[in-house]
Structures are given as structure tokens and as C-alpha cells.
Design a protein around this motif. Sequence first.
Motif, PDB file in Angstrom:
ATOM      1  N   ALA A 271       0.862  -1.187   0.000  1.00 10.15           N
ATOM      2  CA  ALA A 271       0.000   0.000   0.000  1.00 10.15           C
ATOM      3  C   ALA A 271       0.894   1.231   0.000  1.00 10.15           C
ATOM      4  O   ALA A 271       1.915   1.272   0.702  1.00 10.15           O
ATOM      5  CB  ALA A 271      -0.919   0.000   1.223  1.00 10.15           C
ATOM      6  N   THR A 272       0.516   2.228  -0.777  1.00 11.79           N
ATOM      7  CA  THR A 272       1.354   3.414  -0.898  1.00 11.79           C
ATOM      8  C   THR A 272       0.508   4.672  -0.910  1.00 11.79           C
ATOM      9  O   THR A 272      -0.586   4.690  -1.479  1.00 11.79           O
ATOM     10  CB  THR A 272       2.222   3.335  -2.177  1.00 11.79           C
ATOM     11  OG1 THR A 272       3.079   4.459  -2.241  1.00 11.79           O
ATOM     12  CG2 THR A 272       1.370   3.281  -3.421  1.00 11.79           C
ATOM     13  N   ARG A 273       1.003   5.722  -0.257  1.00  7.96           N
ATOM     14  CA  ARG A 273       0.263   6.974  -0.134  1.00  7.96           C
ATOM     15  C   ARG A 273       0.686   7.960  -1.224  1.00  7.96           C
ATOM     16  O   ARG A 273       1.855   8.089  -1.538  1.00  7.96           O
ATOM     17  CB  ARG A 273       0.530   7.617   1.231  1.00  7.96           C
ATOM     18  CG  ARG A 273      -0.029   6.845   2.412  1.00  7.96           C
ATOM     19  CD  ARG A 273       0.274   7.564   3.730  1.00  7.96           C
ATOM     20  NE  ARG A 273      -0.373   6.918   4.865  1.00  7.96           N
ATOM     21  CZ  ARG A 273       0.213   6.019   5.642  1.00  7.96           C
ATOM     22  NH1 ARG A 273       1.466   5.680   5.417  1.00  7.96           N
ATOM     23  NH2 ARG A 273      -0.447   5.461   6.644  1.00  7.96           N
ATOM     24  N   GLY A 274      -0.301   8.673  -1.759  1.00  4.94           N
ATOM     25  CA  GLY A 274      -0.006   9.784  -2.652  1.00  4.94           C
ATOM     26  C   GLY A 274      -0.470   9.554  -4.076  1.00  4.94           C
ATOM     27  O   GLY A 274      -0.158   8.529  -4.681  1.00  4.94           O
ATOM     28  N   GLN A 275      -1.231  10.526  -4.608  1.00  4.50           N
ATOM     29  CA  GLN A 275      -1.714  10.432  -5.980  1.00  4.50           C
ATOM     30  C   GLN A 275      -0.565  10.524  -6.984  1.00  4.50           C
ATOM     31  O   GLN A 275      -0.481   9.750  -7.926  1.00  4.50           O
ATOM     32  CB  GLN A 275      -2.722  11.555  -6.246  1.00  4.50           C
ATOM     33  CG  GLN A 275      -3.254  11.599  -7.669  1.00  4.50           C
ATOM     34  CD  GLN A 275      -4.379  12.585  -7.828  1.00  4.50           C
ATOM     35  OE1 GLN A 275      -5.254  12.699  -6.966  1.00  4.50           O
ATOM     36  NE2 GLN A 275      -4.376  13.318  -8.933  1.00  4.50           N
ATOM     37  N   ARG A 276       0.336  11.471  -6.761  1.00  6.02           N
ATOM     38  CA  ARG A 276       1.451  11.646  -7.692  1.00  6.02           C
ATOM     39  C   ARG A 276       2.350  10.416  -7.704  1.00  6.02           C
ATOM     40  O   ARG A 276       2.864  10.016  -8.753  1.00  6.02           O
ATOM     41  CB  ARG A 276       2.263  12.882  -7.300  1.00  6.02           C
ATOM     42  CG  ARG A 276       3.475  13.148  -8.189  1.00  6.02           C
ATOM     43  CD  ARG A 276       4.113  14.486  -7.849  1.00  6.02           C
ATOM     44  NE  ARG A 276       5.295  14.737  -8.651  1.00  6.02           N
ATOM     45  CZ  ARG A 276       6.525  14.453  -8.287  1.00  6.02           C
ATOM     46  NH1 ARG A 276       6.735  13.888  -7.088  1.00  6.02           N
ATOM     47  NH2 ARG A 276       7.550  14.717  -9.064  1.00  6.02           N
ATOM     48  N   TYR A 679      12.545  -2.259   2.898  1.00  2.00           N
ATOM     49  CA  TYR A 679      12.039  -0.922   3.194  1.00  2.00           C
ATOM     50  C   TYR A 679      12.053  -0.063   1.921  1.00  2.00           C
ATOM     51  O   TYR A 679      11.051   0.576   1.572  1.00  2.00           O
ATOM     52  CB  TYR A 679      12.915  -0.291   4.271  1.00  2.00           C
ATOM     53  CG  TYR A 679      12.438   1.022   4.830  1.00  2.00           C
ATOM     54  CD1 TYR A 679      11.535   1.061   5.895  1.00  2.00           C
ATOM     55  CD2 TYR A 679      12.905   2.226   4.324  1.00  2.00           C
ATOM     56  CE1 TYR A 679      11.116   2.273   6.432  1.00  2.00           C
ATOM     57  CE2 TYR A 679      12.489   3.445   4.849  1.00  2.00           C
ATOM     58  CZ  TYR A 679      11.594   3.462   5.904  1.00  2.00           C
ATOM     59  OH  TYR A 679      11.187   4.664   6.431  1.00  2.00           O
ATOM     60  N   ALA A 680      13.177  -0.065   1.208  1.00  2.00           N
ATOM     61  CA  ALA A 680      13.295   0.722  -0.019  1.00  2.00           C
ATOM     62  C   ALA A 680      12.384   0.171  -1.109  1.00  2.00           C
ATOM     63  O   ALA A 680      11.721   0.929  -1.828  1.00  2.00           O
ATOM     64  CB  ALA A 680      14.748   0.734  -0.497  1.00  2.00           C
ATOM     65  N   TRP A 681      12.331  -1.149  -1.243  1.00  2.00           N
ATOM     66  CA  TRP A 681      11.492  -1.766  -2.279  1.00  2.00           C
ATOM     67  C   TRP A 681      10.026  -1.471  -2.036  1.00  2.00           C
ATOM     68  O   TRP A 681       9.279  -1.175  -2.974  1.00  2.00           O
ATOM     69  CB  TRP A 681      11.733  -3.275  -2.292  1.00  2.00           C
ATOM     70  CG  TRP A 681      10.773  -4.024  -3.181  1.00  2.00           C
ATOM     71  CD1 TRP A 681      10.876  -4.219  -4.528  1.00  2.00           C
ATOM     72  CD2 TRP A 681       9.556  -4.665  -2.770  1.00  2.00           C
ATOM     73  NE1 TRP A 681       9.796  -4.937  -4.984  1.00  2.00           N
ATOM     74  CE2 TRP A 681       8.974  -5.224  -3.932  1.00  2.00           C
ATOM     75  CE3 TRP A 681       8.903  -4.818  -1.559  1.00  2.00           C
ATOM     76  CZ2 TRP A 681       7.775  -5.927  -3.891  1.00  2.00           C
ATOM     77  CZ3 TRP A 681       7.706  -5.515  -1.513  1.00  2.00           C
ATOM     78  CH2 TRP A 681       7.154  -6.064  -2.669  1.00  2.00           C
ATOM     79  N   TYR A 682       9.581  -1.569  -0.791  1.00  2.00           N
ATOM     80  CA  TYR A 682       8.180  -1.314  -0.483  1.00  2.00           C
ATOM     81  C   TYR A 682       7.803   0.112  -0.874  1.00  2.00           C
ATOM     82  O   TYR A 682       6.741   0.355  -1.449  1.00  2.00           O
ATOM     83  CB  TYR A 682       7.938  -1.535   1.013  1.00  2.00           C
ATOM     84  CG  TYR A 682       6.478  -1.468   1.422  1.00  2.00           C
ATOM     85  CD1 TYR A 682       5.743  -2.628   1.635  1.00  2.00           C
ATOM     86  CD2 TYR A 682       5.827  -0.252   1.590  1.00  2.00           C
ATOM     87  CE1 TYR A 682       4.406  -2.575   2.011  1.00  2.00           C
ATOM     88  CE2 TYR A 682       4.497  -0.183   1.953  1.00  2.00           C
ATOM     89  CZ  TYR A 682       3.786  -1.346   2.167  1.00  2.00           C
ATOM     90  OH  TYR A 682       2.464  -1.290   2.519  1.00  2.00           O
ATOM     91  N   LEU A 683       8.666   1.066  -0.578  1.00  2.00           N
ATOM     92  CA  LEU A 683       8.375   2.460  -0.882  1.00  2.00           C
ATOM     93  C   LEU A 683       8.428   2.734  -2.379  1.00  2.00           C
ATOM     94  O   LEU A 683       7.614   3.506  -2.906  1.00  2.00           O
ATOM     95  CB  LEU A 683       9.362   3.369  -0.152  1.00  2.00           C
ATOM     96  CG  LEU A 683       9.186   3.422   1.366  1.00  2.00           C
ATOM     97  CD1 LEU A 683      10.379   4.105   2.012  1.00  2.00           C
ATOM     98  CD2 LEU A 683       7.894   4.146   1.741  1.00  2.00           C
ATOM     99  N   ASN A 684       9.368   2.127  -3.070  1.00  2.00           N
ATOM    100  CA  ASN A 684       9.505   2.346  -4.506  1.00  2.00           C
ATOM    101  C   ASN A 684      10.319   1.201  -5.068  1.00  2.00           C
ATOM    102  O   ASN A 684      11.514   1.096  -4.817  1.00  2.00           O
ATOM    103  CB  ASN A 684      10.205   3.684  -4.776  1.00  2.00           C
ATOM    104  CG  ASN A 684      10.191   4.046  -6.249  1.00  2.00           C
ATOM    105  OD1 ASN A 684      10.294   3.204  -7.114  1.00  2.00           O
ATOM    106  ND2 ASN A 684      10.078   5.336  -6.523  1.00  2.00           N
ATOM    107  N   ASN A 685       9.661   0.333  -5.824  1.00  2.00           N
ATOM    108  CA  ASN A 685      10.340  -0.887  -6.255  1.00  2.00           C
ATOM    109  C   ASN A 685      11.524  -0.621  -7.184  1.00  2.00           C
ATOM    110  O   ASN A 685      12.381  -1.474  -7.363  1.00  2.00           O
ATOM    111  CB  ASN A 685       9.363  -1.856  -6.919  1.00  2.00           C
ATOM    112  CG  ASN A 685       8.676  -1.251  -8.124  1.00  2.00           C
ATOM    113  OD1 ASN A 685       8.241  -0.109  -8.090  1.00  2.00           O
ATOM    114  ND2 ASN A 685       8.567  -2.018  -9.186  1.00  2.00           N
TER     115      ASN A 685
END
Length: 732
Positions: A271-276, A679-685
Amino acid sequence: MKTSEIGQYVDQLLEMVIHQTIPKGPDRSSIFRLADEVHSSECRDKRVVIFGGGTGLSTVVGGNSRLDDWPGNPFVGLKEEFSVLDVIVCTTDDGGSTGLLLQELPMIGIGDFRKLLLSLVLRENLQRIYGLDDVLTRQIIRIIHRIFNHRFPNGFRDFRFVANPLLVVPRELRRYCPKDLASLLSSLGRYVSPGGEGPVIAPAGHCLGNLLLTAAIFQSDGEEGNSTPGMDAIEKGIDTLSQAIGVTPGCLHPATPTLGQLVLKYSNGVATRGQRKSALTRRILPIDRIFVEFCESPRVSEAVCRSIREADLIIYAPGSLYTSIMPILQIPSIVQAIRENRQALKILGANFWIQEGETDISLHSRNRGFHVSDLVEAYNRNIAGGSEGLFDVVLSANMEYIPGDVLRNYALEGKSPIYLDRSVVESLGVIPVEATIYSPERLNTASVIHHDPQKFALAVRALLVAHSRLNLKPERLTLPPLPAQSLDVPCSVSPPLCSYYKQMGLVLAEKQFSPKILRNTMQEMIWENRDIRIEHLKYFHAARVIPASRWTRSKEWDNVLGYYDPEDGILKIHKQVGNDPERIRENLLIALGESLLGRYLEGRRWVNPEEGNQWGARRYEIRLRSVENRQCFLDDGALRSYLRLARMMPSPHDPNTFGITLNDQEGFIPPGLLFGLLYAWYLNNSYGAVMEYEMSLLRWPPGKLIPYQLEERNRRQALVQFFRKVVFQHGE
């Protein structure tokens, strides 16, 4: 007539209305009569509500006002066909100029309102307000178009252009601007400039129109300081500018004044926050669910609910499925008002092309993008009560006459048409209709396919006439919706985004960065990845770029160029990453993730295999510090759960010792490094690229895996769930 027959009959009607195409079949005469009625029927008094956001909404309302050539033909679209028009806009935009405003002020996203204020301008309003003829009206359109769309470059500091917006207009045009309009724009610009009464907003990176609209809203708020504007202040601010530039006051509404941000959950559980961020991150996975984290229960004005309940026509504008339309339908009172209106014709405008990051992968088949039926099912999956009562007709583009070379060019950009699968759409209880609603002029001149506002409006008129004769209310939806209780609107206890940004700045100000530019990089990185909690920033005290001669990180396990050193509490980045911002961010994220484990280790070692062990087995063990000495984000129970998921099993003889036994050739990622990579992958693969390979197993359906693979898949799925719930503290 059956649903399928109605759809094909209306297809012919729309082609007849839009292109005067002579229909085929026994119903030719009746279609001719209906087509004549469309052109002669007076639709202006019909009450219309249209939902959406972004370019699609402004285009069908009154043309794409972002285009340079819009002032040449601004009086088109739905605004010209219907005099009673209420436009209800998504408020979760967080990109570009709007994102910069959200860093500073407690407000909703307003970028789409700026575009709509231009698209909703009416000739008769301008001429009545300022006593203009047609020639002068065109000049005023050019002036406001230039002012509202002017974007200041990064680093721009000259407030003169904010305090006097006419300075961005060519000198030969300025003399045509009415004094009252110039005076209002200047007063709004001064309000957000140094010495003004409002918040000072540096112009760099902003659209001038956004600054003027922000000033109008906060000036209308009447509260001292930077309080959150309510619905009255927002609508009063919008109406102030509406009245000045020729928009009918009271027709443009935010879906809610309540602050919130979009959350997207992918099919692998991330799950990730933010439209952009949804547009920037390429998960190569379909979106499963979306919801909005509101700061409190979302409020909706009674005027908005009343306009929905009393509407003769409800339209969902073409646009981004998950980021323009769906957030509006996360508000229960709006969905309830739509369902309570049983007499209105409800039209879903389908997009022409799949959108990367949103509709490029179907949940039904990972090898294709969305079909129109996937659009309908997405609403059913994400809205409490499903899509029942939300729409009757889906209006799709007829791509039959598009030249092959144009389709090829779009395909080279990764875009393919959203295919209308009629039978499946009909089985979902929605009437599918196709029409040529794109602009042939732009197709011929620029080889692009965009919605044509006039043809879209004509299609809507035709559907209204057809509805009055044929009753375009389809059979009841057959797809069972998800249980309503599983789709309750979440309320975040987190503060507004500007408070998040301020808290982040305060925490980072207490830390040392070398070089100092590293602080700015980290601040931008955290803002782009707002799943990072403020608490995550408390476990390091400095970040430094380290020259190769002082790099002491062992390369036994990896070639990662960023790590957290628990001995001195510093995030260390190898100088080899140079000036590459993406590599710096990737390694900062990995190091930041590692810092959450703090000083959790008392020791680590390899246990020598027993003498004569023919299998060459080896064992790696770690020993945990006492809880009070760990300085760890995870509590004791969460840390032990994570270690088990990282394949580290507790010793039967010592509960603080964990280990893993490996054969001589077996690979292994130590738990500290694994935590940082995940941690890094979850935020941005793309930042945790090495983990994208490891986690790609989640893309496979369980039924296609052998038992060993299924066990590994389940473990990795549990790791995602651990990070979602424990580390980033997302709800379901």
C-alpha cells in the motif's frame, strides 16, 4: 428491446448525430426521427452533475484549457449545452504546484480547480460583466488564459509578478484588461506576497492561477493564521474568481473540504500513499483497492448533495480511474445521494487509452490492460455496496476509423485502447455505447486522439433523448459487491500534509548532513514517500557521503552503497554514487530502513560446521541485545516476528539467539540488510531493484506453483504484510 439491442441502436443514433452517418437496418426511420429530435431538443434546462478531476474533466466541460490554442475556441463542451451545471471535483491531487502548496498550507488540492475555472468561462457572462463585444471578449480570454497557466520556474523569487499578475501578459494585451479584473488579481497577488495579510508563498515552481485561487480561499476564510479553510471559504474563494473571469458562480464545488490523501493497495499487498506517487512508481502489478485517508470524517455541503439528488443527468468524466473519480466515491454521503437519485440518467465516460500505473494491468489477466468491463468492476470492488445504482450507460470511443500508423505510435508509447467488451459489460448491468467522440482535427494535425468537447456534449444530448424514448435503465447488476463493512472510509489520525512536512523539517534540522545538500535530497525523498513515518527518522543522527578510502562496509554480502552504522548512528553513502540523485535516494532509503533496527544486535557469528560434515552445512547466528538497549523502532514481539520471516529461527537453548543453517552453496541476505532492502522496495520498487527479483514470485498465482514455491510465496507475502501493518502502519 434487450440491453444489447438498445446499446447497438444508440450507437447508430450517436454516429448519426455526430457525423450524419446514414444508419443501416430496419430501424433507420426511427433513428432519423431521434436524430432530428437531438438537434431540435432544448436540453439547456436539464440539471447536470459531473464528477471528475484532471484534464479529462476540464476538456469535456469546456475544452482543455492547458493547451496553447484553447483561447481560439473556448466556448465549447457541456457548459454550452446545459445552463444548470454542477461540477464536483476530486480534492486529493498532490502533484506539481499543488504539492508545493500542500507542503506549506492546510488545504485541499486545487490544481484541477484552476483548469476548470478557465474551461467554465462563458461568453455571455464576460460580456455582461464588462460590457464587451466579441473582439474584446477574445482578448480577455487570452489574458486570463496566460495568467492562470503561467508557471514560474524553479528558483524564481521575484514577487512583482505575483503582486501584479498582468506582468506575465504580453504588453500589447495588457491594455484590454478591465480595471476591475486587474485590481482584483493584484489584490489577491499582494495577499500572498511579502507585506500582505495572507501566507507568503514563494512563486518558484507554482502556477500563478494556483496562487491567486489560494489567496482567494484564505482571504475568504476570515481566520487569522493558517487555519484549514472550510467549505464556505473554499466555495466563496472559487466564486470570487468565477465572478471576475466569467464563470457562473456556484457551479464549481470541491467534493469535500476535508483534507486527505489517496492510498493505493496493489495486488501483492503493498500500500502506498499519494496520488502523484502512483504515476511515478511502476509496480508492474494491478491495483487491487484504493481509499482515501481523511484527517476526519469527510464533510460534504448540503448544496452538493442536493444538486446530486435533483440532477436529471449524472456524468463521470473521462479521466484517471483511481486518482480522479474513485476518491470522490469514497465519500459515503455522495454515493448515497447518487443512489437516491433514481430518475437521472447516469453516464460513465470511459477513457480512450490505458494509463500506465493505473489501468495498464487487469486483475483478470496480467498480460493485458483494462477493458471497459474492468472499469466497471473496479468501482464494484472499491465502493461500499458495489457499483449498483452508480451508472446506467458507459460511453466509449469508437476506434474503428483510427489510422493504423496512429495506433502504432501510441503502442510505441506503451498505450493501447481500452477495448469495449460489450457482452461482459452488459452482463454487469450497464449499457455499452460507442461513438466517435474524439477530435478529427487534432488527429489530422497532431496525430493524437483527445476527447472532443463538442462531440462529447452532442453524444450526451443524444443519450438524454434516447433515454426519454427508450429508458436507458439497464437490468439489475449481477456482480455481487464486496461487503460494505470491508470498505468503511478510513480516518487517519495523522495531521495535514503541511504538518507532516513541518515535523519532518524539524526532525531533520536536528541532524547533521555532509554535504549539506544531502538534507534537501532526503527531505524531497521523504515527501515523495510519505509512507515514511516521522518516527522512522529518530534512529540516526547524521548522514554523510563517505570517500572510498574510508568505506569499511564489508562486500561479503552485497554491493549496496548505503548503510546504517549502528556504532555511530550515521547513514553512510559511498561517494561512488556521485551526483546521481536516484542512486543517492535509493541508498538513503536502504540505510534509513536499516536504521529502524537500531542497535538490536549484541553479536553475530558463523558457527563452524561439525568436523566431517559431508554436506558442507554452515550456520549463521545473531544474538539480540536486551530490549532497553536496542534503540529499535520494532518492539520485542515485532522484532522476533520479523526475524522468523527473515528465516532466522530462535535457538531452543537461548531465546535471544536466532540462527539459520545453510548449505555450502545457498544464498542468504542477513536480516539487517534485508530489512533495508525491503524498506526501499516497499516504498519504490525501482529503488529496491534487487528485491524486485526476490519478490517477483508474488506475481504468480498460487495455483501455478509447486509446494516449495508456494511456501516461499507465502513467506514473502507475510513480509509485505508485516511492512504494511507494522512498519508503515497502513490499515487494511
